[in-house]
Design a protein around this motif. Structure first.
Motif, PDB file in Angstrom:
ATOM      1  N   ASN A 158       0.923  -1.093  -0.045  1.00 26.00           N
ATOM      2  CA  ASN A 158      -0.305  -0.051   0.129  1.00 26.00           C
ATOM      3  C   ASN A 158       0.808   1.185  -0.283  1.00 26.00           C
ATOM      4  O   ASN A 158       0.087   2.299  -0.014  1.00 26.00           O
ATOM      5  CB  ASN A 158      -0.848   0.032   1.145  1.00 26.00           C
ATOM      6  CG  ASN A 158      -2.068  -1.053   1.144  1.00 26.00           C
ATOM      7  OD1 ASN A 158      -2.663  -1.240   0.337  1.00 26.00           O
ATOM      8  ND2 ASN A 158      -1.936  -1.791   2.119  1.00 26.00           N
ATOM      9  N   LEU A 159       2.165   1.200  -0.098  1.00 24.19           N
ATOM     10  CA  LEU A 159       2.902   2.246   0.098  1.00 24.19           C
ATOM     11  C   LEU A 159       2.841   3.006  -1.144  1.00 24.19           C
ATOM     12  O   LEU A 159       3.347   2.853  -2.284  1.00 24.19           O
ATOM     13  CB  LEU A 159       4.487   1.864   0.460  1.00 24.19           C
ATOM     14  CG  LEU A 159       5.413   3.147   0.703  1.00 24.19           C
ATOM     15  CD1 LEU A 159       5.168   3.789   2.002  1.00 24.19           C
ATOM     16  CD2 LEU A 159       7.093   2.626   0.867  1.00 24.19           C
ATOM     17  N   SER A 160       2.463   4.430  -0.942  1.00 18.21           N
ATOM     18  CA  SER A 160       2.137   5.199  -2.226  1.00 18.21           C
ATOM     19  C   SER A 160       3.067   6.299  -2.190  1.00 18.21           C
ATOM     20  O   SER A 160       3.488   6.997  -3.178  1.00 18.21           O
ATOM     21  CB  SER A 160       0.822   5.894  -2.284  1.00 18.21           C
ATOM     22  OG  SER A 160      -0.173   4.703  -2.012  1.00 18.21           O
ATOM     23  N   LEU A 161       3.665   6.831  -1.122  1.00 16.27           N
ATOM     24  CA  LEU A 161       4.426   8.156  -1.080  1.00 16.27           C
ATOM     25  C   LEU A 161       5.752   7.824  -0.211  1.00 16.27           C
ATOM     26  O   LEU A 161       5.521   7.180   0.985  1.00 16.27           O
ATOM     27  CB  LEU A 161       3.804   9.480  -0.758  1.00 16.27           C
ATOM     28  CG  LEU A 161       4.518  10.635  -0.615  1.00 16.27           C
ATOM     29  CD1 LEU A 161       3.568  11.925  -0.935  1.00 16.27           C
ATOM     30  CD2 LEU A 161       5.214  11.047   0.845  1.00 16.27           C
ATOM     31  N   LEU A 162       6.898   8.005  -0.698  1.00 21.37           N
ATOM     32  CA  LEU A 162       8.246   7.729   0.040  1.00 21.37           C
ATOM     33  C   LEU A 162       9.389   8.958  -0.318  1.00 21.37           C
ATOM     34  O   LEU A 162       9.458   9.116  -1.331  1.00 21.37           O
ATOM     35  CB  LEU A 162       8.801   6.393  -0.440  1.00 21.37           C
ATOM     36  CG  LEU A 162      10.088   5.891   0.316  1.00 21.37           C
ATOM     37  CD1 LEU A 162       9.944   5.981   1.830  1.00 21.37           C
ATOM     38  CD2 LEU A 162      10.584   4.728  -0.493  1.00 21.37           C
ATOM     39  N   ARG A 163       9.580   9.636   0.906  1.00 22.70           N
ATOM     40  CA  ARG A 163      10.532  10.563   0.771  1.00 22.70           C
ATOM     41  C   ARG A 163      11.916  10.055   1.415  1.00 22.70           C
ATOM     42  O   ARG A 163      12.148   9.714   2.460  1.00 22.70           O
ATOM     43  CB  ARG A 163      10.204  11.724   1.538  1.00 22.70           C
ATOM     44  CG  ARG A 163       8.755  12.445   0.988  1.00 22.70           C
ATOM     45  CD  ARG A 163       8.900  12.623  -0.513  1.00 22.70           C
ATOM     46  NE  ARG A 163       7.707  13.511  -0.859  1.00 22.70           N
ATOM     47  CZ  ARG A 163       7.281  13.403  -2.105  1.00 22.70           C
ATOM     48  NH1 ARG A 163       7.788  12.554  -3.080  1.00 22.70           N
ATOM     49  NH2 ARG A 163       6.275  14.221  -2.595  1.00 22.70           N
ATOM     50  N   LEU A 164      13.021   9.987   0.405  1.00 20.04           N
ATOM     51  CA  LEU A 164      14.295   9.452   0.861  1.00 20.04           C
ATOM     52  C   LEU A 164      15.399  10.522   0.550  1.00 20.04           C
ATOM     53  O   LEU A 164      16.612  10.175   0.678  1.00 20.04           O
ATOM     54  CB  LEU A 164      14.823   8.108   0.004  1.00 20.04           C
ATOM     55  CG  LEU A 164      13.822   7.090   0.267  1.00 20.04           C
ATOM     56  CD1 LEU A 164      14.029   5.641  -0.745  1.00 20.04           C
ATOM     57  CD2 LEU A 164      13.755   6.635   1.653  1.00 20.04           C
ATOM     58  N   SER A 165      14.979  11.838   0.454  1.00 16.28           N
ATOM     59  CA  SER A 165      15.902  12.857  -0.088  1.00 16.28           C
ATOM     60  C   SER A 165      16.725  13.111   1.241  1.00 16.28           C
ATOM     61  O   SER A 165      16.627  12.855   2.380  1.00 16.28           O
ATOM     62  CB  SER A 165      15.201  13.948  -0.335  1.00 16.28           C
ATOM     63  OG  SER A 165      14.631  13.985  -1.685  1.00 16.28           O
ATOM     64  N   ALA A 166      17.943  13.814   0.864  1.00 13.23           N
ATOM     65  CA  ALA A 166      19.138  14.071   1.826  1.00 13.23           C
ATOM     66  C   ALA A 166      19.411  12.985   2.894  1.00 13.23           C
ATOM     67  O   ALA A 166      19.470  13.225   4.085  1.00 13.23           O
ATOM     68  CB  ALA A 166      18.468  15.162   2.473  1.00 13.23           C
TER      69      ALA A 166
END
Length: 511
Positions: A158-166
């Motif tokens: 179900n993972l739709s949004l993932l932020r891995l920046s920096a």
């Protein structure tokens, strides 16, 4: 904005007779106020951000069983509190800007949908994350020390949004780009996303704009987490001045990434009819004190100045299509009744107008990925629509990643086979097809705005376009990532719906 409550009133029992569902304190707290437990039967939203708390009581989960949302950002937690693991209803938890260095195994709530861990000191995630939180839809991890993701996350269907920046990723795992519902991904500011060129030069076609040639007006047009946008006059020559928009990028980190990476993506994006045109980069932008505060005051963009760009000024008759997701919708935009009424009032012409605008937006997606840029936030709330309904612009590059030239792996060791190198080569087309899923949801949003009544009352040609939109949406949202069309194919399908009218579109500006 949520009401801020008073600690002294709480201590004196002043809220006992109020069946509170939401409670917020911002004052300094040496320990968790146990009086909050008096609202255990009704409280669903608790915000103690900025209070300096570093721990929670052992009976937290049992005392507040109906709690769904917990905000503990800008506090002093160094370890994720394991007491939350037994909470039956927590769906959103925020620990942004703490000093968190560890998350114990199996410490996350089972029903978690939205987890914010931005701006911490996490070197790793629990190996059980994927099995501990099977309902997880939104995971914000920008600004940590991560070098890898646990394999168990491959089961997060179900993972739709993932932020891995920096962070410190030298590569992305292959399973990540195969997640069936991942549509919004950012990973700028990592070793794996760094462009091969130095990036020191201003991209071809963009001007170097002396700050002295700009007259910036107040108040600002808008302030966000990454900076301030203002209206300005640009003296391009002694005899000619142009009205423009100026964005001054400020701050160290946002939920999506860094203002510096956003600026780099804006400059690299180039020109397209459905993108806001960047005209140039501001040279030698002075410190804010030397600008007299020009370009905006405080707000979310406060912090060290990163740089500035000059953009075309968007006319006032362009309006945002949607609103950001709510706590309930999590990863899907919301639309007020007034927006639905506007589209209903357009009648039969609305379907053709939507198709025409989607051609432009899909073309913008194709343009960006051809340049090795993932927008990362292809949402209705980042789409500006002309009041006449025939043109749309994609904006907000806060979640964008420049991946051009990236290979997604460490350097090959000497002596490894060339064929193995070819197999391990990073496939940027998968990033495009993640973004196609976001586009499919945008199509779905617009179908919802058109409404059933419009479809039933339309002429046969409009009904055919409506059916075509539904079929295109279904192709874009299939769970098999590789089975989705490219943006180029989407443009072809949409232009086919428009027939000869598609030939009347504004041609793309060559670079």
């Amino acid at each position: 904005m949520a009401e801020i409550h008073n600690l002294e009133t709480l201590k004196n029992g002043g809220y006992k007779d109020a069946p509170l569902t939401s409670f917020k304190l911002t004052c300094s707290l040496p320990s968790f106020p146990l009086e909050i437990f008096e609202f255990g039967s009704t409280l669903t939203h608790l915000d103690l951000s900025g209070t300096g708390l570093s721990s929670l009581p052992a009976n937290f989960s049992t005392a507040l069983p109906n709690l769904k949302i917990l905000f503990l950002s800008s506090c002093n937690f160094t370890t994720f509190p394991s007491v939350l693991s037994t909470h039956p209803n927590l769906s959103m938890v925020a620990f942004r800007s703490n000093r968190m260095t560890s998350i114990p195994e199996d410490s996350l709530p089972l029903n978690l949908r939205w987890l914010i861990l931005t701006d911490n000191l996490l070197p790793s995630l629990p190996s059980s994350l994927g099995t501990s939180c099977p309902k997880l839809q939104k995971l914000m991890l920008s600004g940590n020390l991560l070098t890898s993701l646990p394999e168990s996350m491959s089961s997060l269907a179900n993972l739709s949004l993932l932020r891995l920046s920096a962070n410190r990723f030298s590569s992305l795992p292959k399973w990540l780009l195969a997640l069936p519902k991942l549509a919004f991904l950012s990973f700028a500011g990592n070793p794996c996303s760094a462009p091969k060129s130095s990036g020191a030069k201003t991209p071809f076609g963009l001007e170097h704009v002396p700050y002295s040639s700009l007259t910036i007006h107040s108040p600002p047009l808008g302030e966000g987490a990454s900076g301030v946008i203002s209206r300005a006059d640009w003296a391009r020559s002694p005899a000619y001045s142009e009205e423009v928009a100026v964005k001054v990028f400020r701050g160290r980190l946002t939920s999506d990434g860094t203002p510096a990476d956003e600026m780099a993506a804006c400059l690299a994006a180039g020109s397209h009819e459905s993108l806001i045109t960047v005209l140039g980069k501001i040279d030698e932008l002075p410190a804010e004190s030397d600008r007299g505060g020009a370009g905006g005051g405080g707000g979310g963009g406060a912090g060290e100045t990163v740089g500035g760009i000059v953009m075309s000024l968007i006319p006032d008759d362009y309006k945002v299509l949607g609103r950001p997701p709510s706590f309930d919708t999590c990863t899907r935009d919301v639309f007020p009744d007034s927006t639905r009424e506007v589209w209903k009032a357009r009648g039969e012409a609305a379907v053709a107008e939507v198709v025409e605008m989607l051609i432009g937006l899909a073309g913008a997606g194709e343009h960006l990925h051809r340049r090795g840029i993932m927008h990362g936030d292809f949402y209705a709330h980042n789409v500006l629509v002309w009041k006449e309904g025939k043109h749309a612009l994609l904006g907000d590059f806060g979640g964008a990643t420049v991946y051009a030239g990236m290979d997604g792996r460490d350097e090959q060791e000497e002596g490894e086979e060339e064929e193995e190198e070819k197999e391990d080569k990073f496939d940027g087309s998968r990033l495009e097809k993640l973004e196609v899923l976001a586009f499919g949801w945008l199509v779905d949003d617009w179908i919802g705005l058109l409404g059933k009544e419009t479809a039933e009352e339309s002429a046969p040609q409009e009904k055919g376009m409506r059916k075509g939109l539904e079929e295109l949406r279904d192709r874009c949202v299939v769970e098999d990532v590789q089975g989705r069309p490219t943006f180029e194919e989407i443009v072809e399908v949409l232009e086919g719906m428009m027939g000869w009218r598609a030939m009347m579109r504004i041609p793309e500006v060559p670079n």
